[in-house]
Design a protein around this motif. Sequence first.
Motif, PDB file in Angstrom:
ATOM      1  N   ALA A 265       0.385  -7.032   6.294  1.00 22.86           N
ATOM      2  CA  ALA A 265      -0.816  -7.580   5.665  1.00 22.86           C
ATOM      3  C   ALA A 265      -1.736  -6.462   5.177  1.00 22.86           C
ATOM      4  CB  ALA A 265      -1.550  -8.488   6.647  1.00 22.86           C
ATOM      5  N   GLN A 267      -0.820  -3.461   4.270  1.00 20.18           N
ATOM      6  CA  GLN A 267      -0.195  -2.875   3.084  1.00 20.18           C
ATOM      7  C   GLN A 267      -0.468  -3.735   1.847  1.00 20.18           C
ATOM      8  OE1 GLN A 267       1.185  -0.063   2.624  1.00 20.18           O
ATOM      9  NE2 GLN A 267       2.092   0.692   4.520  1.00 20.18           N
ATOM     10  N   GLU A 268      -0.364  -5.045   2.005  1.00 18.89           N
ATOM     11  CA  GLU A 268      -0.617  -5.958   0.894  1.00 18.89           C
ATOM     12  C   GLU A 268      -2.043  -5.797   0.375  1.00 18.89           C
ATOM     13  OE1 GLU A 268       0.338  -8.913  -1.874  1.00 18.89           O
ATOM     14  OE2 GLU A 268       1.690  -8.074  -0.352  1.00 18.89           O
ATOM     15  N   THR A 272      -3.939  -3.361  -3.464  1.00 16.74           N
ATOM     16  CA  THR A 272      -4.834  -3.870  -4.508  1.00 16.74           C
ATOM     17  C   THR A 272      -5.974  -2.900  -4.808  1.00 16.74           C
ATOM     18  OG1 THR A 272      -6.335  -5.032  -2.964  1.00 16.74           O
ATOM     19  CG2 THR A 272      -4.369  -6.220  -3.704  1.00 16.74           C
TER      20      THR A 272
END
Length: 294
Positions: A265, A267-268, A272
């Motif tokens: 999570a 990394q996600e 951005t």
Amino acid sequence: MPVSPRANPVGPTGPEDAARPVEPVGPDDSVILHTTDNGVSWITLNRPRTSNALTPDQRERVISRLFEDSADPAVRAVVLTATGRAFCAGADLRVAATRSPGPAAERAAGDVARVIRRGAQRLVSAVLDCEKPVIAAVNGTAAGLGAHLALACDLVLAAEHATFVEVFARRGLVPDGGGAYLLPRLVGPRRAKELMFFGDALTAAEAERLGLVNRVVPEGELSSVAHAWSDRLAAGPTRAFALTKQLVNASLDMDRTAAFAAEAAAQEINMTTEDAREGVASFVERRAPAYRGR
């Protein structure tokens, strides 16, 4: 007048502090010095004649400053240090005694726990939850809550003469400010119990050997090393640091499945950010990255 962070005062500690006159403890901007330099917020405890023992007002000022720094995009690292001959002698018991819940017969159930939650635990949580890397530059004795304040920081620098003392058992008290949470995670439960049961002072070198301190430096170099480290952090990928801090702080409370899910999570979220894109682009283009903290 606030002290310039480029001349941040540090000094040795000694028993003569106890003989010095007690300075005023009421609300006063001078008990906390603050300045921001090159994206680094310097928070300096400034009650040297009381070995920087924390009053409730002073504690609240530190908490407020950490909350503001956490949310301020212009701040990309924090240094917590002190003036005079000690880092922090813990809570100022002389002031606390005048504001305590009173004799046991007059206390309502939960009064003491409420004071701890609203006081020492909020202070340590403000450091742990700060979204910017926090460096402790420990210029002298860090005792009781003062030790826990330093140990809650992400990185700890200590002058050669600094000491760390778990004083609670000496006073017949249970550790507060998250000590029983922090210490076992840093040194293991058996060593933590030894430190807390006996309350012996640890030298800076011993603290470094146990993993409580990242680096021990000569007294005259503490400020310059703190500047060098904080400047590096301030030039780095701020959001990646925040997410990394969250992962590491939570890691010992998670099983592998939860830790791996949290990592994915993070990394996600991080991919951005502008800094993540800049990091990849700089690698491909074979140049140094220029992170903006966004």
